[in-house]
Every structure is written in structure tokens, then in C-alpha cells.
Write a protein that holds these residues in place. Structure first.
Motif, PDB file in Angstrom:
ATOM      1  N   HIS A 119       0.819  -1.221   0.000  1.00  0.00           N
ATOM      2  CA  HIS A 119       0.000   0.000   0.000  1.00  0.00           C
ATOM      3  C   HIS A 119       0.852   1.271   0.000  1.00  0.00           C
ATOM      4  N   SER A 120       2.113   1.151  -0.394  1.00  0.00           N
ATOM      5  CA  SER A 120       2.976   2.337  -0.323  1.00  0.00           C
ATOM      6  C   SER A 120       2.451   3.423  -1.265  1.00  0.00           C
ATOM      7  N   PRO A 121       2.693   4.692  -0.903  1.00  0.00           N
ATOM      8  CA  PRO A 121       2.174   5.800  -1.722  1.00  0.00           C
ATOM      9  C   PRO A 121       2.558   5.680  -3.197  1.00  0.00           C
ATOM     10  N   LYS A 122       3.782   5.187  -3.473  1.00  0.00           N
ATOM     11  CA  LYS A 122       4.169   5.120  -4.900  1.00  0.00           C
ATOM     12  C   LYS A 122       3.401   4.043  -5.651  1.00  0.00           C
ATOM     13  N   VAL A 123       3.030   2.963  -4.956  1.00  0.00           N
ATOM     14  CA  VAL A 123       2.195   1.935  -5.600  1.00  0.00           C
ATOM     15  C   VAL A 123       0.789   2.501  -5.846  1.00  0.00           C
ATOM     16  N   GLN A 124       0.254   3.210  -4.863  1.00  0.00           N
ATOM     17  CA  GLN A 124      -1.076   3.812  -5.022  1.00  0.00           C
ATOM     18  C   GLN A 124      -1.073   4.835  -6.159  1.00  0.00           C
ATOM     19  N   GLU A 125      -0.008   5.617  -6.229  1.00  0.00           N
ATOM     20  CA  GLU A 125       0.104   6.615  -7.302  1.00  0.00           C
ATOM     21  C   GLU A 125       0.151   5.929  -8.668  1.00  0.00           C
ATOM     22  N   LEU A 126       0.889   4.828  -8.736  1.00  0.00           N
ATOM     23  CA  LEU A 126       0.994   4.067  -9.983  1.00  0.00           C
ATOM     24  C   LEU A 126      -0.379   3.521 -10.387  1.00  0.00           C
ATOM     25  N   GLY A 127      -1.126   3.012  -9.404  1.00  0.00           N
ATOM     26  CA  GLY A 127      -2.483   2.530  -9.690  1.00  0.00           C
ATOM     27  C   GLY A 127      -3.344   3.622 -10.291  1.00  0.00           C
ATOM     28  N   LEU A 130      -2.457   4.368 -13.830  1.00  0.00           N
ATOM     29  CA  LEU A 130      -2.948   3.320 -14.732  1.00  0.00           C
ATOM     30  C   LEU A 130      -4.472   3.373 -14.870  1.00  0.00           C
ATOM     31  N   GLY A 131      -5.091   4.318 -14.165  1.00  0.00           N
ATOM     32  CA  GLY A 131      -6.541   4.492 -14.294  1.00  0.00           C
ATOM     33  C   GLY A 131      -7.368   3.539 -13.462  1.00  0.00           C
ATOM     34  N   LEU A 132      -6.754   2.901 -12.441  1.00  0.00           N
ATOM     35  CA  LEU A 132      -7.517   1.979 -11.590  1.00  0.00           C
ATOM     36  C   LEU A 132      -8.406   2.794 -10.646  1.00  0.00           C
ATOM     37  N   GLU A 133      -9.705   2.515 -10.674  1.00  0.00           N
ATOM     38  CA  GLU A 133     -10.632   3.290  -9.845  1.00  0.00           C
ATOM     39  C   GLU A 133     -10.847   2.681  -8.472  1.00  0.00           C
ATOM     40  N   THR A 134     -11.178   1.388  -8.428  1.00  0.00           N
ATOM     41  CA  THR A 134     -11.376   0.736  -7.126  1.00  0.00           C
ATOM     42  C   THR A 134     -10.570  -0.559  -7.080  1.00  0.00           C
ATOM     43  N   PRO A 135      -9.234  -0.437  -7.094  1.00  0.00           N
ATOM     44  CA  PRO A 135      -8.411  -1.652  -7.069  1.00  0.00           C
ATOM     45  C   PRO A 135      -8.428  -2.301  -5.689  1.00  0.00           C
ATOM     46  N   VAL A 136      -8.478  -3.652  -5.683  1.00  0.00           N
ATOM     47  CA  VAL A 136      -8.379  -4.406  -4.438  1.00  0.00           C
ATOM     48  C   VAL A 136      -7.237  -5.405  -4.579  1.00  0.00           C
TER      49      VAL A 136
END
Length: 291
Positions: A119-127, A130-136
């Protein structure tokens, strides 16, 4: 690390994979390796759970399929071993830390170090890029690829094991915790192979069957010449589209090739197959990637 560009996002959509060197720092990689050393040191393996982990189809069915240990590992931290490291009584022939193939499948939920990385900020930013809206997050694994015995992983598509409707909603994040080279078993991909759907699915077998999972359909014969190797340095991240065809060779070198990998699903408008081996549980519904 530099933020991902629109050009890189386009390249990902074209190839089905994207290499991002130095996404994580050496310190972050070392913290994951140290944490896994601790987890392995404390490992208690019940004798009946000592299933050798294999990627060859029949052995996969026999070893994983007959094993509730595998099927119920989605919301736990469990241990899977290379072939040939245990005798028939289930005793280790080599040190246990050298015998493990992988640890899965809920490190991202239950271990503080791996949770923080996932859940690191850089992973969230990457998501978001990539246009991920509700990634789980659906699963995670620590892969050891042990020196000399780290088995090959035959060509496959992740969506074979993690099926969604529609397809195209699964994304793998693969983090090199050590340099991955052609010698120690780096990943190989067929560029652009993520656009033709999937030909094989691993599904839960009907209750009362001799195995817990079975394969429907078959993997086509891929041309070896189509694969390109993706060596990557420690800290690098490879994004893997759920339908891109990839593999890795046996590690015949004297160095391991540790990696931490997790899979994300875009949950918006997506149905997770009830036939998948991995199912969310009341104890662990798939957590949101964004915090």
C-alpha cells in the motif's frame, strides 16, 4: 523514483508488461528480505502440509489439488516447498530456509512490512496513473527461486488462476528483491500476448472429486523464440497484465532470485469467479489498494 509517464502507460497497454527500474529502494528490498528471514525462522510446518510445490500440470493437480493447505491459504501466511527437498517422511534434506519455493498468499494483509510495501504511496500513485478506480489486493507471494533448485515456471497467464469477468481486470506487481538475471531465472514475456484472451482455467473441482482443483482447456504450445527475457535490478518493478504470457527458467546459478509479488483487481464492474481457487473470506475480504 521518477513518476510513471503516459508513454510508459501506453507501452504497458501495447506490450502487456512494463519494467520500472529502481521503483523501490535497496533499503525497502532489504527490509522485506529480513522480514521473510524472521517469518521462515519461526515457521512451523505441520507434517501433512509438506506438499512439494510444482508447476507441471499433473503434479500441480496432485500436490496442490489434494491439498487443503493450498486451497485455504488465501487468507493466511503459508509455506510451499521445492521438489526433492523433503524425504518421504516429510523431513528436510537441506536447511529449511533453502528449501522453500514460496510463501503465500496473504502477506499483504497480515505482515506489517509487506502490507506497507503493497500500500505504499508510490504503488497507489501508480495505480491511479494506470486508471484503476477501485483496485483491491487479491493475493501476494514471496518467491525464493532458490540457487540450483529454483524450479522453472512454465509459460502461463495469471488469469488462468485468477479469473474475472470481464477479463483484463487483473494486474500483477512483481518486485525484484535481488538482481534477476538470465542465469538465476528472470522472467520472460511474449510482448503483445495479452490481447487474445485465455485458453486454460484452473477451477475448484466439484465436491467429492479426487482433487480440489482441475484445469479446463489447455495451454497452447508457445514458440520459445517469441519470448524475450526481462532481467531487472534489485528494487525494480515489473507490471504484469493478467493475460500476458510469461515464464521463468530453472535457476541453475549459485545465487537466489527473491521476489515479492502481489495481484490487484479493478473491482469496479468486475465479477470475481466463484470457481477460482482463491476466494475472499469473511476474515479477509479483498482489501482496497488505496488507503
Amino acid at each position: 523514483m521518477a513518476s510513471v509517464t503516459q508513454q510508459q502507460v501506453q507501452k504497458f497497454h501495447k506490450d502487456g508488461f512494463l519494467v520500472l527500474e529502481q521503483f523501490f529502494s535497496a533499503e525497502e528490498c532489504d527490509s522485506m528480505r529480513r522480514q521473510m528471514q524472521r517469518i521462515v525462522a519461526e515457521m512451523e510446518v505441520p507434517p501433512h502440509c509438506r506438499t512439494a510445490f510444482s508447476t507441471r500440470e499433473e503434479e500441480q493437480l496432485q500436490a496442490q489439488g489434494s491439498s487443503d493447505y493450498f486451497l485455504t491459504s488465501g487468507d493466511k501466511i503459508r509455506f510451499f516447498f521445492e521438489k526433492g527437498v523433503l524425504d518421504e517422511k516429510g523431513n528436510f534434506l537441506i536447511p529449511k530456509e533453502k528449501s522453500i519455493s514460496k510463501v503465500g498468499h496473504a502477506l499483504h494483509a497480515y505482515d506489517p512490512v509487506f502490507k506497507q510495501i503493497t500500500h505504499s504511496p508510490k504503488v497507489q500513485e501508480l495505480g491511479r496513473k494506470l486508471g484503476l478506480e477501485t483496485p483491491v489486493v487479491v493475493q501476494s507471494m514471496y518467491i525464493f527461486k532458490q540457487p540450483g533448485i529454483g524450479g522453472e515456471v512454465t509459460p502461463h497467464q495469471d488469469a488462468t488462476f485468477l479469473h474475472t469477468e470481464p477479463l483484463g481486470r487483473i494486474l500483477g506487481f512483481w518486485i525484484a528483491l535481488e538482481d534477476a538475471t538470465q542465469e538465476n531465472g528472470c522472467l520472460w514475456f511474449i510482448p503483445g500476448s495479452h490481447t487474445n484472451g485465455i485458453t486454460r482455467r484452473m477451477v475448484r473441482a466439484a465436491s467429492g472429486a479426487s482433487t480440489c482443483v482441475e484445469f479446463v482447456g489447455s495451454e497452447p504450445a508457445y514458440d520459445d523464440k517469441q519470448f524475450i527475457p526481462l532481467p531487472i535490478s534489485k528494487g525494480g518493478l515489473i507490471l504484469i497484465h493478467g493475460e500476458v504470457v510469461h515464464k521463468s527458467e530453472l535457476n541453475s546459478s549459485e545465487s537466489s532470485r527473491h521476489a515479492f509479488t502481489f495481484h490487484v483487481m479493478e473491482a469496479k464492474g468486475t465479477t470475481w469467479s466463484k470457481e477460482n481457487w482463491l476466494q475472499p473470506t469473511p476474515e479477509l475480504p479483498f482489501p482496497s489498494l488505496y488507503t
